[in-house]
Design a protein around this motif. Structure first.
Motif, PDB file in Angstrom:
ATOM      1  N   GLY A  16      22.957  23.044  -1.151  1.00 24.80           N
ATOM      2  CA  GLY A  16      24.274  23.618  -1.393  1.00 24.80           C
ATOM      3  C   GLY A  16      24.534  24.959  -0.750  1.00 24.80           C
ATOM      4  N   ALA A  17      23.733  25.325   0.253  1.00 28.64           N
ATOM      5  CA  ALA A  17      23.916  26.626   0.891  1.00 28.64           C
ATOM      6  C   ALA A  17      25.324  26.748   1.471  1.00 28.64           C
ATOM      7  CB  ALA A  17      22.882  26.825   1.985  1.00 28.64           C
ATOM      8  N   LYS A  18      25.899  27.941   1.344  1.00 27.38           N
ATOM      9  CA  LYS A  18      27.230  28.174   1.879  1.00 27.38           C
ATOM     10  C   LYS A  18      27.213  28.142   3.404  1.00 27.38           C
ATOM     11  CE  LYS A  18      28.881  30.981  -1.996  1.00 27.38           C
ATOM     12  NZ  LYS A  18      29.436  32.296  -2.423  1.00 27.38           N
ATOM     13  N   LYS A  19      28.228  27.539   3.986  1.00 33.84           N
ATOM     14  CA  LYS A  19      28.302  27.429   5.433  1.00 33.84           C
ATOM     15  C   LYS A  19      28.371  28.815   6.066  1.00 33.84           C
ATOM     16  CE  LYS A  19      30.845  25.128   9.143  1.00 33.84           C
ATOM     17  NZ  LYS A  19      31.995  24.238   9.489  1.00 33.84           N
ATOM     18  N   GLY A  20      27.499  29.054   7.049  1.00 34.08           N
ATOM     19  CA  GLY A  20      27.490  30.312   7.767  1.00 34.08           C
ATOM     20  C   GLY A  20      26.681  31.413   7.122  1.00 34.08           C
ATOM     21  N   ALA A  21      26.096  31.174   5.954  1.00 32.03           N
ATOM     22  CA  ALA A  21      25.290  32.198   5.288  1.00 32.03           C
ATOM     23  C   ALA A  21      24.072  32.528   6.148  1.00 32.03           C
ATOM     24  CB  ALA A  21      24.853  31.726   3.909  1.00 32.03           C
ATOM     25  N   SER A  22      23.721  33.808   6.202  1.00 30.02           N
ATOM     26  CA  SER A  22      22.652  34.232   7.107  1.00 30.02           C
ATOM     27  C   SER A  22      21.606  35.069   6.381  1.00 30.02           C
ATOM     28  CB  SER A  22      23.232  35.031   8.278  1.00 30.02           C
ATOM     29  OG  SER A  22      23.933  36.174   7.807  1.00 30.02           O
ATOM     30  N   VAL A  23      20.382  34.996   6.887  1.00 31.78           N
ATOM     31  CA  VAL A  23      19.256  35.726   6.313  1.00 31.78           C
ATOM     32  C   VAL A  23      18.439  36.318   7.457  1.00 31.78           C
ATOM     33  CG1 VAL A  23      17.175  35.630   4.885  1.00 31.78           C
ATOM     34  CG2 VAL A  23      19.131  34.166   4.334  1.00 31.78           C
ATOM     35  N   ILE A  24      18.066  37.577   7.320  1.00 37.64           N
ATOM     36  CA  ILE A  24      17.124  38.172   8.260  1.00 37.64           C
ATOM     37  C   ILE A  24      15.786  38.300   7.554  1.00 37.64           C
ATOM     38  CG2 ILE A  24      17.763  40.564   7.667  1.00 37.64           C
ATOM     39  CD1 ILE A  24      17.341  41.158  10.706  1.00 37.64           C
ATOM     40  N   VAL A  25      14.740  37.823   8.204  1.00 35.91           N
ATOM     41  CA  VAL A  25      13.385  37.832   7.649  1.00 35.91           C
ATOM     42  C   VAL A  25      12.565  38.861   8.406  1.00 35.91           C
ATOM     43  CG1 VAL A  25      11.281  36.503   7.242  1.00 35.91           C
ATOM     44  CG2 VAL A  25      13.528  35.416   6.955  1.00 35.91           C
ATOM     45  N   LEU A  26      11.928  39.759   7.679  1.00 31.85           N
ATOM     46  CA  LEU A  26      11.125  40.804   8.298  1.00 31.85           C
ATOM     47  C   LEU A  26       9.650  40.450   8.166  1.00 31.85           C
ATOM     48  CD1 LEU A  26      13.057  43.939   6.973  1.00 31.85           C
ATOM     49  CD2 LEU A  26      13.531  42.499   8.963  1.00 31.85           C
ATOM     50  N   GLY A  27       9.044  40.132   9.308  1.00 26.30           N
ATOM     51  CA  GLY A  27       7.638  39.762   9.340  1.00 26.30           C
ATOM     52  C   GLY A  27       7.441  38.280   9.562  1.00 26.30           C
ATOM     53  N   ALA A  28       6.615  37.937  10.545  1.00 18.48           N
ATOM     54  CA  ALA A  28       6.320  36.534  10.846  1.00 18.48           C
ATOM     55  C   ALA A  28       4.901  36.188  10.440  1.00 18.48           C
ATOM     56  CB  ALA A  28       6.546  36.233  12.323  1.00 18.48           C
ATOM     57  N   GLY A  29       4.478  36.683   9.275  1.00 26.99           N
ATOM     58  CA  GLY A  29       3.274  36.167   8.649  1.00 26.99           C
ATOM     59  C   GLY A  29       3.612  34.858   7.976  1.00 26.99           C
ATOM     60  N   LEU A  30       2.697  34.329   7.195  1.00 21.65           N
ATOM     61  CA  LEU A  30       2.952  33.028   6.577  1.00 21.65           C
ATOM     62  C   LEU A  30       4.129  33.082   5.612  1.00 21.65           C
ATOM     63  CD1 LEU A  30      -0.558  31.462   5.920  1.00 21.65           C
ATOM     64  CD2 LEU A  30       0.827  31.499   7.991  1.00 21.65           C
ATOM     65  N   ALA A  31       4.239  34.167   4.819  1.00 23.53           N
ATOM     66  CA  ALA A  31       5.346  34.263   3.872  1.00 23.53           C
ATOM     67  C   ALA A  31       6.673  34.281   4.609  1.00 23.53           C
ATOM     68  CB  ALA A  31       5.198  35.514   3.008  1.00 23.53           C
ATOM     69  N   GLY A  32       6.766  35.066   5.677  1.00 20.73           N
ATOM     70  CA  GLY A  32       8.010  35.158   6.425  1.00 20.73           C
ATOM     71  C   GLY A  32       8.368  33.859   7.124  1.00 20.73           C
ATOM     72  N   MET A  33       7.380  33.221   7.722  1.00 20.77           N
ATOM     73  CA  MET A  33       7.666  31.974   8.442  1.00 20.77           C
ATOM     74  C   MET A  33       8.025  30.844   7.493  1.00 20.77           C
ATOM     75  SD  MET A  33       5.187  31.908  11.788  1.00 20.77           S
ATOM     76  CE  MET A  33       3.612  32.164  10.949  1.00 20.77           C
ATOM     77  N   LEU A  34       7.391  30.801   6.313  1.00 15.91           N
ATOM     78  CA  LEU A  34       7.766  29.777   5.340  1.00 15.91           C
ATOM     79  C   LEU A  34       9.201  29.996   4.868  1.00 15.91           C
ATOM     80  CD1 LEU A  34       7.138  27.374   3.556  1.00 15.91           C
ATOM     81  CD2 LEU A  34       6.182  28.945   1.863  1.00 15.91           C
ATOM     82  N   ALA A  35       9.560  31.257   4.620  1.00 14.36           N
ATOM     83  CA  ALA A  35      10.938  31.554   4.228  1.00 14.36           C
ATOM     84  C   ALA A  35      11.906  31.098   5.308  1.00 14.36           C
ATOM     85  CB  ALA A  35      11.092  33.053   3.969  1.00 14.36           C
ATOM     86  N   ALA A  36      11.596  31.413   6.556  1.00 16.51           N
ATOM     87  CA  ALA A  36      12.472  31.019   7.658  1.00 16.51           C
ATOM     88  C   ALA A  36      12.575  29.502   7.765  1.00 16.51           C
ATOM     89  CB  ALA A  36      11.946  31.610   8.961  1.00 16.51           C
ATOM     90  N   TYR A  37      11.456  28.817   7.615  1.00 16.33           N
ATOM     91  CA  TYR A  37      11.432  27.353   7.729  1.00 16.33           C
ATOM     92  C   TYR A  37      12.305  26.706   6.660  1.00 16.33           C
ATOM     93  CZ  TYR A  37       9.506  22.616   7.420  1.00 16.33           C
ATOM     94  OH  TYR A  37       9.349  21.251   7.357  1.00 16.33           O
ATOM     95  N   GLU A  38      12.096  27.090   5.405  1.00 13.99           N
ATOM     96  CA  GLU A  38      12.816  26.437   4.314  1.00 13.99           C
ATOM     97  C   GLU A  38      14.288  26.849   4.288  1.00 13.99           C
ATOM     98  OE1 GLU A  38      11.892  24.043   2.621  1.00 13.99           O
ATOM     99  OE2 GLU A  38       9.701  23.997   2.677  1.00 13.99           O
ATOM    100  N   LEU A  39      14.592  28.089   4.595  1.00 10.70           N
ATOM    101  CA  LEU A  39      15.983  28.523   4.619  1.00 10.70           C
ATOM    102  C   LEU A  39      16.758  27.840   5.737  1.00 10.70           C
ATOM    103  CD1 LEU A  39      15.478  32.338   3.936  1.00 10.70           C
ATOM    104  CD2 LEU A  39      16.684  30.726   2.430  1.00 10.70           C
ATOM    105  N   THR A  40      16.113  27.682   6.893  1.00 12.03           N
ATOM    106  CA  THR A  40      16.769  26.988   8.008  1.00 12.03           C
ATOM    107  C   THR A  40      17.033  25.533   7.653  1.00 12.03           C
ATOM    108  OG1 THR A  40      15.687  28.453   9.614  1.00 12.03           O
ATOM    109  CG2 THR A  40      16.586  26.384  10.449  1.00 12.03           C
ATOM    110  N   LYS A  41      16.059  24.879   7.030  1.00 13.51           N
ATOM    111  CA  LYS A  41      16.258  23.501   6.578  1.00 13.51           C
ATOM    112  C   LYS A  41      17.453  23.393   5.643  1.00 13.51           C
ATOM    113  CE  LYS A  41      12.952  21.196   4.788  1.00 13.51           C
ATOM    114  NZ  LYS A  41      11.749  20.879   3.992  1.00 13.51           N
ATOM    115  N   ALA A  42      17.654  24.422   4.827  1.00 11.41           N
ATOM    116  CA  ALA A  42      18.738  24.397   3.839  1.00 11.41           C
ATOM    117  C   ALA A  42      20.097  24.698   4.445  1.00 11.41           C
ATOM    118  CB  ALA A  42      18.434  25.399   2.730  1.00 11.41           C
TER     119      ALA A  42
END
Length: 530
Positions: A49-75
C-alpha cells in the motif's frame, strides 16, 4: 532433615544447576524449560500500500541499509542509497590477495594471500538460528558451507597451567566433567545436596553422573579405558596383534582447575556459539556482494554524509564525493540511517536532543583480527585439527582453523588472533608488522615446530583504527539501554535508525537485519499515516 513433597521452583533449579554445572549446563536447561529463544524473524516485512511517488534515502550500504533498500523498493518506494566506501557490505567484508588496507594514521597493508585465500575481519560465522540472515542468503543464492565451531581435538592453553604447555580440549573437558561427576556422586552419598532431591531422583542422578563423567563402578574417575573414551588414549585402538588400546593418564583436579577449562566449555553453549554454524563459500563478504547485486543501481558510492536536515515535508542529506570533493544534496520524504553511531555522532543533524543524546551514549568495542597465511596445513597434517578453535589466555585469545579445502595441499589462512578487551587495544596500538610478530610469537605455543617455519604473509584489522566506523560494534549496558534504547530505535520525525546497534542481537549481522525490518515497517506505517 529430608523434606518430602516440596516442589523446587524452576528458578531454584536453574540456580542450583548453575552453581554445580556452570553456565553451559544452565543454558542447556534453560532451553529445555523454554527460556532461551531464537531471534524474532517472522518473514520478510509486509509493506503493501505504499503511496505512489514516496521516497526514502538510505544512509549506508551495509546489510541493514541494503535490506531496507531492497524491501522498500519492492514495496514501490523510490530509494537512493549513499555509501561512504567504494564498496557495499560494511563490516560484512573479506580481504583477499591484492587488496589494500589503509588504517587511521596512514599505515598501509598490501594483502598478499594466494588466490582463493581470505581473512574475514568482521563477521565470520552464522549461527543456525539466525533465520533472517539465512533466509536472505537463500533468497540471494549465497552458497553456504559448515563452519566448524566445536573441535574436541583443538588445544587450550593457559600460561598458569601445565607449565604453559597447551593440552587437548577433549582431555581437559573430560577430566573436568569426570572430577565434577565424582564429587557430586560423593555429595549424593553423603546426602549433602538439596533436601528436595528425592531418593528416586538421587539414584537416577547417580546413574547419570556415572555415564556423563565416565566413572567406574565405584563412582571414581580414574585412568582406564572408560575415561579414555572421552579424553583420548595413549595408544588408540588398532587392528591385528597390537590393536589393544592403552588408557591415558588423567590430569590432577588442581591442574584442570588451573587451566580454567570451564570457560571454554561454556563458550560452546552460548546461544550464539552452538555447534551448527555456517559460512559463505569464498568468504563472508560474499553476503554483502549478493545483497549489493539486488540494489546496485540504487547505490551512490564514495559519498561522505556531512549533514542530515529534516523538515515538515522531507529530509535533505548533504554529502561530498570522497574522490572529487564535489558536494551534493539529496532529498527524500523519509530517511533510514544505518551509519554507525561512532560516526553519526560527528555528523551535523537536526534530530531531537534526546536522539542525539542516545547516539552519543553508546560506546563501541574494539577487536583485532589477524590472518596468517601458512605454506601448508600443518594443523591438519601434524595435529589432526580440522576447523574449530584453540584457546589461549594470551592477548591473541584464540587461533581459528580454516573450514574449507580440508586435506588439500598448498597455502591456507588461519585466524591468528581474535583479540578484544585490553589485548585488543594493545595490539591495535602496534604497527601492522608488530601485530603479525605478536601473533606468531603467541600462536607458536600451539604449533611450535611449524608456526614460524610455514608462515608466508599476514594481514590485520584493528577495528578502532578503521576510519568508517572507529570501533567494532555497539556495546550497550543495562543502564544505557534503560535510558536510551527506546529513543534510539524510535522514529525521530522523518528519520529512523537501523543497524546492529539498534537491536538486542548486537555485533551480529542478524541484529542488523532484524533492526532494518523493524525500522522500515514502522517507517512504512508512518508514511501511510502522513
Amino acid at each position: 532433615m529430608e523434606q518430602t513433597g516440596q516442589r523446587t521452583t524452576r528458578r531454584q533449579l536453574l540456580s542450583t544447576i548453575g552453581m554445580l554445572g556452570g553456565s553451559a549446563l544452565m543454558y542447556n536447561m534453560m532451553t529445555t524449560l523454554g527460556y532461551a529463544a531464537e531471534t524474532q524473524f517472522k518473514g520478510p516485512p509486509n509493506l503493501s500500500g505504499a503511496k505512489k511517488g514516496a521516497s526514502v534515502i538510505v544512509l549506508g550500504a551495509g546489510l541493514a541499509g541494503m535490506l531496507a533498500a531492497y524491501e522498500l523498493t519492492k514495496a514501490g518506494y523510490k530509494v537512493k542509497v549513499l555509501e561512504y566506501q567504494g564498496r557495499a557490505g560494511g563490516r560484512n567484508w573479506s580481504l583477499y590477495g591484492g587488496d589494500t588496507l589503509i588504517e587511521m594514521g596512514g599505515a598501509t597493508q598490501k594483502v598478499g594471500f594466494a588466490q582463493g585465500n581470505y581473512l574475514n575481519p568482521g563477521p565470520w560465522r552464522i549461527p543456525h538460528h539466525h533465520r533472517t540472515l539465512l533466509h536472505y542468503c537463500k533468497a540471494f543464492n549465497v552458497e553456504l558451507q559448515p563452519f566448524i565451531q566445536f573441535n574436541h581435538n583443538a588445544y587450550v592453553h593457559n600460561t598458569d597451567a601445565f607449565g604453559g604447555k597447551p593440552q587437548r580440549f577433549k582431555a581437559l573437558a573430560a577430566d573436568f566433567e569426570g572430577n565434577v561427576a565424582e564429587l557430586l556422586g560423593k555429595a549424593l552419598d553423603q546426602k549433602s545436596l538439596d533436601a528436595s532431591v528425592t531418593a528416586e531422583d538421587r539414584d537416577r542422578l547417580k546413574e547419570a553422573l556415572r555415564e556423563w563423567g565416565m566413572l567406574d563402578g565405584d563412582m571414581r574417575y580414574a585412568k582406564n579405558l572408560r575415561s579414555s573414551e572421552h579424553r583420548g588414549f595413549d595408544r588408540p585402538p588398532g587392528g591385528g596383534v597390537n590393536g589393544a588400546p592403552t588408557p591415558s593418564d588423567v590430569f590432577a583436579l588442581k591442574d584442570v582447575l588451573d587451566s580454567k577449562i570451564w570457560r571454554n566449555m561454556a563458550f560452546f553453549m552460548n546461544d550464539e556459539f552452538q555447534t551448527t554454524m555456517f559460512q559463505p563459500v569464498g568468504g563472508m563478504g560474499m553476503i554483502g556482494k549478493a545483497f549489493a547485486r539486488e540494489v546496485q543501481p540504487l547505490i551512490t558510492y564514495n559519498a561522505k554524509v556531512t549533514k542530515i536536515d529534516q523538515g515538515k515535508k522531507g529530509v535533505a542529506v548533504t554529502y561530498a564525493d570522497t574522490g572529487t570533493g564535489a558536494v551534493t544534496e539529496a532529498k527524500a520524504d523519509w530517511c533510514v540511517c544505518t551509519i554507525p553511531l561512532t560516526v553519526l555522532s560527528q555528523i551535523e543533524n537536526n534530530m531531537s536532543a534526546k536522539m542525539n543524546a542516545a547516539i552519543a551514549a553508546v560506546p563501541y568495542s574494539n577487536s583485532v583480527k589477524i590472518g596468517l597465511e601458512m605454506g601448508r596445513r600443518f594443523w591438519e597434517e601434524d595435529s589432526a585439527i580440522y576447523g574449530g578453535h584453540s584457546f589461549t589466555n594470551q592477548e591473541i585469545s584464540l587461533v581459528s582453523y580454516p573450514n574449507n579445502n580440508f586435506l588439500k595441499d598448498g597455502p591456507a589462512v588461519l585466524l591468528g588472533a581474535f583479540a578484544s578487551g585490553m589485548g585488543g587495544y594493545h595490539l591495535a596500538g602496534m604497527t601492522p608488522e608488530e601485530r603479525i610478530e605478536a601473533a606468531l610469537a603467541q600462536g607458536s605455543v600451539f604449533h611450535p615446530e611449524s608456526y614460524r617455519k610455514e608462515f608466508r604473509n599476514g594481514a590485520s584489522v584493528a577495528w578502532n583504527r578503521v576510519p568508517w566506523i572507529l570501533g567494532c560494534c555497539a556495546r550497550w549496558t543495562e543502564e544505557t539501554r534503560a535510558a536510551h534504547y527506546q529513543t534510539l530505535v524510535a522514529m525521530d520525525d522523518r528519520v529512523v535508525l537501523a543497524g546492529e546497534h539498534a537491536s538486542y542481537v548486537g555485533c551480529w549481522m542478524e541484529g542488523a537485519l532484524l533492526s532494518s525490518i523493524d525500522a522500515i515497517t514502522r517507517l512504512h506505517k508512518r508514511a501511510l499515516e502522513a
